[in-house]
Design a protein around this motif. Structure first.
Motif, PDB file in Angstrom:
ATOM      1  N   LYS A 107       0.832  -1.194   0.000  1.00 46.75           N
ATOM      2  CA  LYS A 107       0.000   0.000   0.000  1.00 46.75           C
ATOM      3  C   LYS A 107       0.871   1.250   0.000  1.00 46.75           C
ATOM      4  N   ASN A 108       0.438   2.256  -0.751  1.00 47.40           N
ATOM      5  CA  ASN A 108       1.127   3.537  -0.760  1.00 47.40           C
ATOM      6  C   ASN A 108       0.717   4.376   0.438  1.00 47.40           C
ATOM      7  N   ALA A 109       1.460   5.437   0.700  1.00 48.62           N
ATOM      8  CA  ALA A 109       1.175   6.330   1.824  1.00 48.62           C
ATOM      9  C   ALA A 109       0.849   7.729   1.322  1.00 48.62           C
ATOM     10  N   PHE A 110      -0.025   8.389   2.046  1.00 49.22           N
ATOM     11  CA  PHE A 110      -0.343   9.796   1.775  1.00 49.22           C
ATOM     12  C   PHE A 110       0.163  10.613   2.954  1.00 49.22           C
ATOM     13  N   TYR A 111       0.942  11.654   2.666  1.00 50.00           N
ATOM     14  CA  TYR A 111       1.459  12.552   3.698  1.00 50.00           C
ATOM     15  C   TYR A 111       1.071  13.979   3.355  1.00 50.00           C
ATOM     16  N   ALA A 112       0.642  14.736   4.358  1.00 47.98           N
ATOM     17  CA  ALA A 112       0.281  16.134   4.110  1.00 47.98           C
ATOM     18  C   ALA A 112       0.634  16.995   5.307  1.00 47.98           C
ATOM     19  N   GLN A 113       0.900  18.273   5.018  1.00 45.17           N
ATOM     20  CA  GLN A 113       1.216  19.265   6.044  1.00 45.17           C
ATOM     21  C   GLN A 113       0.013  20.181   6.214  1.00 45.17           C
TER      22      GLN A 113
END
Length: 420
Positions: free
Chosen positions: A4-10
């Motif tokens: 699974k891919n990851a989503f990262y956000a600020q």
């Protein structure tokens, strides 16, 4: 089946070290290839997920990602967008799931403060309410230092260092000119409901008479008569007076001294203008010549003088977020836990987002002096280790060398657009 891919956000107001958390997260994910696929970053926070505007961090070089460790601001863009409840705005949640499914995203990492913790908590509950497997981990970040259950918040230590140094340097300037010029200097710093940043200025004072002479906290009701009397007494005794005021200073009835009447996307009152307001008060009542300054974005973007402790902790929570996810955790936040010995130490702990979201940690009363204008020894013992050490970026031609990312977009897979 591919990992699974990851989503990262600020999210929210950025800091001098939020990119250090991104660095910790991306480097750790890369070291776990096979367990986590690619890390996609949201362009401008959660809005990037809603618009399917994703950035492929795998296109960035190892050196560029490591360069985030010494680069200020938000490398992927941030935003102030608070998800409403599932009942109030189901369309946004359905859109998130649609985007995550399209890009095989099973990990959600959100880097921000209290409102971001609330968003992350809501996203963590998606798998249960909408039948999509998703692990959500919140990564703490706020210069205000007001998240509960963590000893300190990444971003605060560097702001504290900047404010303490600025207070000392400005005070030396004023002291050298006070005989014939400025008598009062006012520095306005951030801090809506919690006075941690203003309190940090107290570290500048090491001897009797050192600035700051007056600190104004949101936790202590402002009293005009007492304030002016203290200013007058300080000028008479030392020849000048340095004041550090938290933007969230309040009257006894809870109203802000400097409320613009405007609210932001999170529903927070927009503050500003406290320093000139206090300066006018001093001029009209006492007749002293004054100068004032507002630290504003300078305090939170000053990576050139960041706290080494802060940088290390910011990296550590980003790294821990990936490790938590790989352990199967969901709806939690890595936090900083202070050691019990007298010599400062810390380690990573864990907090449930249900106990973090929408809660504020204010200054404890025993950290504020009895008269309400300064900090106590207990506060000094807490604050001092957080500004310790220097982590200078590399310099070129006299200026800090900050990393610049390619920010290559991930090809869109959905036919429909989404308006935010």
């Amino acid at each position: 089946m591919p990992a699974k891919n990851a989503f990262y956000a600020q999210s929210g107001g950025v800091s001098a070290v939020i990119n250090a958390s991104a660095c910790g997260l991306i480097e750790t994910a890369r070291n776990n290839r096979g367990k986590i696929g690619k890390v996609y970053a949201g362009r401008n926070g959660i809005i990037g997920a809603l618009r399917e505007d994703l950035i492929d961090t795998s296109k960035e070089s190892k050196a560029a990602i490591h360069g985030l460790l010494t680069t200020p601001a938000g490398a992927f863009g941030s935003c102030r967008h608070k998800l409403k409840s599932l009942e109030e705005n189901r369309a946004e949640y359905e859109r998130l799931i649609e985007v995550f499914q399209a890009h095989n995203i099973g990990y959600f990492f959100y880097n921000g403060g209290g409102d971001s913790a609330d968003t992350c908590l809501k996203v963590s509950q998606l798998s249960e309410s909408m039948g999509y497997p998703l692990q959500a981990i919140h990564i703490p970040k706020t210069i205000d230092n007001d998240l509960p259950l963590t000893d300190t918040c990444p971003g605060f230590g560097s702001v504290a260092k900047y404010v303490a140094i600025s207070t000392r340097e400005a005070a030396m300037d004023v002291a050298s000119m006070c005989e014939t010029s400025t008598k009062v200097f006012i520095l306005e710093v951030m801090g809506r409901h919690a006075g941690w940043i203003a309190a940090a200025s107290g570290l500048a004072a090491e001897h009797d008479g050192d600035a700051p002479h007056i600190i104004l906290f949101p936790e202590v009701a402002f009293n005009r008569t007492r304030f002016l009397a203290r200013v007058k007494r300080t000028v008479k005794r030392h020849g000048y007076c340095v004041i550090v005021a938290s933007e969230g200073a309040q009257h006894a009835d809870g109203t802000f001294l400097a409320d613009s009447g405007v609210t932001d996307a999170f529903g927070h009152h927009q503050l500003g203008g406290l320093a000139p307001s206090l300066a006018d008060m001093v001029k009209s009542e006492l007749g002293y010549k004054y100068h004032w300054a507002v630290a504003d974005y300078l305090q939170r973007s000053a990576r050139h003088i960041a706290s080494k402790t802060d940088v290390e902790q910011a990296y550590a929570v980003g790294k821990a977020a990936v490790e938590f996810a790989l352990e199967g955790k969901n709806g939690v936040m890595p936090c900083i836990m202070r050691g019990k010995s007298k010599r400062y130490s810390w380690h990573i702990g864990e907090a449930s987002l249900k106990d973090v979201a929408n809660r504020e940690k204010k200054m404890p009363r025993n950290f504020i002096s009895r008269d309400g204008f300064g900090i106590t020894e207990a506060a000094r013992e807490y604050l001092a280790p957080l500004i310790n050490g220097e982590a200078y970026p590399e310099y070129r031609n006299g200026l800090p060398l900050y990393t610049r990312l390619k920010l290559e977009p991930v090809p869109r897979k959905l036919k429909t657009a989404f308006k935010v």
